[in-house]
Design a protein around this motif. Structure first.
Motif, PDB file in Angstrom:
ATOM      1  N   TYR A 142       0.749  -1.073  -0.008  1.00 12.24           N
ATOM      2  CA  TYR A 142       0.175  -0.050   0.136  1.00 12.24           C
ATOM      3  C   TYR A 142       0.738   1.231   0.243  1.00 12.24           C
ATOM      4  O   TYR A 142       0.533   2.202  -0.668  1.00 12.24           O
ATOM      5  CB  TYR A 142      -1.011   0.007   1.259  1.00 12.24           C
ATOM      6  N   LYS A 143       1.862   1.039   0.773  1.00 10.66           N
ATOM      7  CA  LYS A 143       3.266   2.253   0.890  1.00 10.66           C
ATOM      8  C   LYS A 143       3.537   2.685  -0.329  1.00 10.66           C
ATOM      9  O   LYS A 143       3.715   3.800  -0.909  1.00 10.66           O
ATOM     10  CB  LYS A 143       4.184   2.256   1.958  1.00 10.66           C
ATOM     11  N   ILE A 144       3.996   1.373  -1.171  1.00 10.98           N
ATOM     12  CA  ILE A 144       4.543   1.644  -2.494  1.00 10.98           C
ATOM     13  C   ILE A 144       3.461   2.118  -3.435  1.00 10.98           C
ATOM     14  O   ILE A 144       3.726   3.111  -4.312  1.00 10.98           O
ATOM     15  CB  ILE A 144       5.087   0.391  -3.049  1.00 10.98           C
ATOM     16  N   GLU A 145       2.036   1.669  -3.460  1.00 16.01           N
ATOM     17  CA  GLU A 145       1.298   2.175  -4.278  1.00 16.01           C
ATOM     18  C   GLU A 145       0.949   3.766  -4.031  1.00 16.01           C
ATOM     19  O   GLU A 145       0.857   4.661  -4.771  1.00 16.01           O
ATOM     20  CB  GLU A 145      -0.186   1.621  -3.958  1.00 16.01           C
ATOM     21  N   MET A 146       1.054   4.426  -2.906  1.00 16.06           N
ATOM     22  CA  MET A 146       0.797   5.779  -2.561  1.00 16.06           C
ATOM     23  C   MET A 146       1.926   6.512  -3.115  1.00 16.06           C
ATOM     24  O   MET A 146       1.766   7.546  -3.841  1.00 16.06           O
ATOM     25  CB  MET A 146       0.995   6.026  -1.002  1.00 16.06           C
ATOM     26  N   LYS A 151       4.137  10.011  -7.341  1.00 17.70           N
ATOM     27  CA  LYS A 151       5.057  10.244  -8.401  1.00 17.70           C
ATOM     28  C   LYS A 151       4.378  10.524  -9.851  1.00 17.70           C
ATOM     29  O   LYS A 151       4.622  11.406 -10.569  1.00 17.70           O
ATOM     30  CB  LYS A 151       5.864   8.921  -8.717  1.00 17.70           C
ATOM     31  N   LYS A 152       3.256   9.759  -9.960  1.00 13.90           N
ATOM     32  CA  LYS A 152       2.535  10.080 -11.196  1.00 13.90           C
ATOM     33  C   LYS A 152       1.780  11.541 -11.179  1.00 13.90           C
ATOM     34  O   LYS A 152       1.879  12.292 -12.136  1.00 13.90           O
ATOM     35  CB  LYS A 152       1.116   9.071 -11.180  1.00 13.90           C
TER      36      LYS A 152
END
Length: 159
Positions: A142-146, A151-152
């Protein structure tokens, strides 16, 4: 693993749904109920008395205005309680925030921001991850998704 999602009124449903969506994302079962600390105290006591047999390990309580629900549940149970103050009055939820966060010694309620339903779900997941290793893995993802979302946003910034 199971969490109780307790609303003081049906008017809290839209906010509570945001917590339920987070719990679903992490694969956490929940029991959603409407139980008023003021109008149905006997329901609250009965619910707490049956929590162990229903495998409830944590409570998330939503309430506006006087917002005593989280404190009452914390006072009669031994599991962690997360309070979500709901914006439901002319005071924009400040009354609910203060009612939820100002607990006496011995009756802690972890309190998130006014209408902070998503953070309540994440905090519940973090607490349960102490016991359930699979939640630690999901939280890291989840932290990586955030981070990727930020970044996007940065890459798409056009001002």
């Amino acid at each position: 693993m199971k969490v109780a999602v307790i609303m003081g009124s049906i008017s809290d449903k839209d906010i509570a749904k945001k917590t339920c969506d987070i719990l679903k994302k992490f694969g956490i079962k929940y029991d959603a109920r409407v139980i008023s600390a003021h109008r149905s105290l006997d329901f609250a006591i009965d619910f707490v008395n049956k929590m162990e047999e229903n495998n409830i390990e944590l409570i998330i309580a939503f309430a506006g205005k006087a917002a005593h629900l989280a404190g009452v549940l914390a006072g009669i149970s031994t599991v962690p309680v997360i309070g979500v103050p709901v914006k439901a009055s002319t005071l924009d939820g400040l009354d609910a925030l203060l009612s939820t966060v100002q607990m006496p010694k011995g009756v802690p309620v972890a309190t998130v921001a006014i209408d902070g339903a998503e953070n309540a779900g994440i905090l519940a997941t973090q607490i349960l991850s102490i016991k359930y290793d699979e939640l630690k893995v999901k939280l890291k993802e989840y932290k990586i998704e955030m981070k990727e979302q930020v970044k996007k946003m940065d890459n798409d910034l056009d001002i």
